[in-house]
Design a protein around this motif. Structure first.
Motif, PDB file in Angstrom:
ATOM      1  N   ARG A  71       0.816  -1.033   0.058  1.00 49.77           N
ATOM      2  CA  ARG A  71       0.023  -0.404   0.125  1.00 49.77           C
ATOM      3  C   ARG A  71       0.820   1.418  -0.108  1.00 49.77           C
ATOM      4  NH1 ARG A  71      -3.828   1.250   4.086  1.00 49.77           N
ATOM      5  NH2 ARG A  71      -4.896   2.453   2.934  1.00 49.77           N
ATOM      6  N   GLU A  72       1.992   1.366   0.373  1.00 51.74           N
ATOM      7  CA  GLU A  72       2.840   2.559  -0.008  1.00 51.74           C
ATOM      8  C   GLU A  72       3.641   2.672  -1.027  1.00 51.74           C
ATOM      9  OE1 GLU A  72       3.265   4.341   2.290  1.00 51.74           O
ATOM     10  OE2 GLU A  72       1.550   2.945   4.755  1.00 51.74           O
ATOM     11  N   THR A  73       4.396   1.576  -1.238  1.00 47.51           N
ATOM     12  CA  THR A  73       5.350   2.002  -2.529  1.00 47.51           C
ATOM     13  C   THR A  73       4.131   1.409  -3.694  1.00 47.51           C
ATOM     14  OG1 THR A  73       5.252  -0.807  -2.571  1.00 47.51           O
ATOM     15  CG2 THR A  73       6.504   0.946  -1.041  1.00 47.51           C
ATOM     16  N   SER A  83      -6.934   1.767  -0.406  1.00 44.10           N
ATOM     17  CA  SER A  83      -7.820   1.802   0.411  1.00 44.10           C
ATOM     18  C   SER A  83      -8.347   0.295   0.961  1.00 44.10           C
ATOM     19  CB  SER A  83      -8.839   2.874   0.783  1.00 44.10           C
ATOM     20  OG  SER A  83     -10.402   2.250  -0.760  1.00 44.10           O
ATOM     21  N   TYR A  84      -8.405   0.113   2.007  1.00 40.20           N
ATOM     22  CA  TYR A  84      -8.932  -1.158   2.661  1.00 40.20           C
ATOM     23  C   TYR A  84     -10.102  -1.782   2.025  1.00 40.20           C
ATOM     24  CZ  TYR A  84      -5.686  -0.904   5.827  1.00 40.20           C
ATOM     25  OH  TYR A  84      -4.242  -0.885   6.939  1.00 40.20           O
ATOM     26  N   GLU A  85     -11.496  -0.570   1.924  1.00 37.04           N
ATOM     27  CA  GLU A  85     -12.745  -1.516   0.852  1.00 37.04           C
ATOM     28  C   GLU A  85     -12.017  -1.233  -0.268  1.00 37.04           C
ATOM     29  OE1 GLU A  85     -16.696   1.428   0.388  1.00 37.04           O
ATOM     30  OE2 GLU A  85     -15.171   2.305   1.391  1.00 37.04           O
ATOM     31  N   GLU A  86     -11.169  -0.531  -1.458  1.00 39.21           N
ATOM     32  CA  GLU A  86     -11.363  -0.931  -2.411  1.00 39.21           C
ATOM     33  C   GLU A  86     -10.193  -1.753  -2.715  1.00 39.21           C
ATOM     34  OE1 GLU A  86      -8.759   1.099  -6.342  1.00 39.21           O
ATOM     35  OE2 GLU A  86      -8.375   2.108  -4.339  1.00 39.21           O
ATOM     36  N   ILE A  87      -9.473  -2.640  -1.838  1.00 40.71           N
ATOM     37  CA  ILE A  87      -8.794  -3.962  -2.013  1.00 40.71           C
ATOM     38  C   ILE A  87      -9.912  -4.984  -1.823  1.00 40.71           C
ATOM     39  CG2 ILE A  87      -7.296  -4.928  -1.033  1.00 40.71           C
ATOM     40  CD1 ILE A  87      -5.250  -2.647  -0.416  1.00 40.71           C
ATOM     41  N   ALA A  88     -10.211  -5.085  -0.414  1.00 38.56           N
ATOM     42  CA  ALA A  88     -11.153  -5.875  -0.022  1.00 38.56           C
ATOM     43  C   ALA A  88     -12.285  -5.421  -0.896  1.00 38.56           C
ATOM     44  CB  ALA A  88     -12.103  -5.577   1.154  1.00 38.56           C
ATOM     45  N   LEU A  98      -9.605  -6.541   6.555  1.00 41.28           N
ATOM     46  CA  LEU A  98      -8.017  -5.789   6.487  1.00 41.28           C
ATOM     47  C   LEU A  98      -7.744  -5.096   7.193  1.00 41.28           C
ATOM     48  CD1 LEU A  98      -8.112  -5.436   2.497  1.00 41.28           C
ATOM     49  CD2 LEU A  98      -7.590  -7.489   3.375  1.00 41.28           C
ATOM     50  N   SER A  99      -9.215  -4.292   7.956  1.00 43.17           N
ATOM     51  CA  SER A  99      -8.169  -3.895   8.932  1.00 43.17           C
ATOM     52  C   SER A  99      -8.426  -3.802   9.874  1.00 43.17           C
ATOM     53  CB  SER A  99      -9.072  -2.113   9.645  1.00 43.17           C
ATOM     54  OG  SER A  99      -8.950  -1.588   9.793  1.00 43.17           O
ATOM     55  N   ASN A 100      -9.096  -5.402  10.585  1.00 42.83           N
ATOM     56  CA  ASN A 100      -8.512  -6.181  12.167  1.00 42.83           C
ATOM     57  C   ASN A 100      -6.924  -7.111  11.322  1.00 42.83           C
ATOM     58  OD1 ASN A 100     -10.999  -5.158  12.951  1.00 42.83           O
ATOM     59  ND2 ASN A 100     -11.966  -6.725  11.943  1.00 42.83           N
ATOM     60  N   PHE A 135      -4.583  -8.738  -6.331  1.00 40.31           N
ATOM     61  CA  PHE A 135      -5.199  -6.901  -6.970  1.00 40.31           C
ATOM     62  C   PHE A 135      -4.214  -6.158  -6.821  1.00 40.31           C
ATOM     63  CE2 PHE A 135      -4.958  -2.313  -5.088  1.00 40.31           C
ATOM     64  CZ  PHE A 135      -6.566  -2.634  -5.664  1.00 40.31           C
ATOM     65  N   PHE A 136      -2.917  -6.878  -6.502  1.00 41.73           N
ATOM     66  CA  PHE A 136      -1.257  -6.379  -6.781  1.00 41.73           C
ATOM     67  C   PHE A 136      -1.105  -6.421  -7.717  1.00 41.73           C
ATOM     68  CE2 PHE A 136      -2.186  -4.275  -1.756  1.00 41.73           C
ATOM     69  CZ  PHE A 136      -1.996  -2.805  -2.911  1.00 41.73           C
ATOM     70  N   PHE A 137      -1.014  -7.763  -7.671  1.00 43.96           N
ATOM     71  CA  PHE A 137       0.073  -8.823  -8.908  1.00 43.96           C
ATOM     72  C   PHE A 137      -0.923  -8.903 -10.557  1.00 43.96           C
ATOM     73  CE2 PHE A 137       2.097  -9.016  -5.117  1.00 43.96           C
ATOM     74  CZ  PHE A 137       3.673  -8.056  -4.988  1.00 43.96           C
TER      75      PHE A 137
END
Length: 215
Positions: A71-73, A83-88, A98-100, A135-137
């Motif tokens: 999320r940082e890079t 955002s957590y919502e977007e990823i989830a 995800l937040s938990n 989501f990221f890859f």
């Protein structure tokens, strides 16, 4: 774990052999770029390049740390974090899940060499890890939980391929092997390209310095 350590050791040995002149991978590789690419802390990257073994790490802590690293890079086009919502939502989970997960453990890794607690069961669901990776890859790849040696070894493969291409050039001149290396690297994804480009620039500086000293 032994297999991943052996694979990394072999890759580092091959890179060292191709570099020649007594140079080691740790002398020329950009540890900061490697850290960004792998999610492995910079000080641990240096230790692995020097042949040291990493300290034990709880797998869930690793997953949380690397998720936070992503999320940082790996940012949105506007430079903000996903955002957590977007990823989830991308894999049918809730923002709270995800937040938990992230808030369930300390995210700051201990310094290299510090004592760590042994690994524990009860980590995030495999579907959660797979969803984050997709989501990221673009697809699940085990990156979040992979051992440091494994992700570092994968990140070094483009460097090894570039060095092999340069070594196989039909000319002993400095410029032509560089062209071959850049041609090979040009097919890489942006994150891999940044790593290889930095590597090539470091080698160029070293060669120029060596030639000045010879004169």
């Amino acid at each position: 774990m032994r297999e991943t350590r052996r694979a990394l050791a072999e890759t580092l040995s091959r890179i060292g052999s191709l570099l020649g002149d007594g140079r080691s991978p740790g002398d020329v590789l950009d540890t900061e770029k490697l850290s960004i690419d792998t999610g492995v802390p910079k000080d641990l990257i240096k230790a692995l390049l020097d042949g040291e073994e990493p300290p034990e790490e709880d797998v869930t802590d690793r997953i949380i740390r690397r998720f936070d690293h992503l999320r940082e890079t790996r940012l949105r086009p506007d430079g903000t974090r996903h955002s957590y919502e977007e990823i989830a939502a991308a894999f049918g989970a809730s923002r709270a899940s995800l937040s938990n997960l992230v808030n369930s453990r300390k995210k700051t890794p201990p310094e290299h060499g510090a004592e760590q607690r042994p690994g524990r069961s009860g980590g995030p669901l495999a579907s959660t890890q797979a969803g984050i990776e997709k989501f990221f890859f673009g697809q699940p790849n085990g990156w979040l939980s992979a051992e440091p040696e494994s992700v570092l070894n994968d990140a070094l493969q483009p460097v090894l391929a570039t060095l092999r291409s340069a070594a196989g050039a039909d000319s002993d001149s400095y410029s032509e092997p560089r062209v071959v290396a850049l041609r090979t690297a040009a097919t890489l994804p942006d994150d891999k390209w940044a790593l290889v480009a930095g590597f090539i620039e470091t080698l160029e500086r070293q060669v120029r310095e060596e030639r000045r000293q010879e004169r």
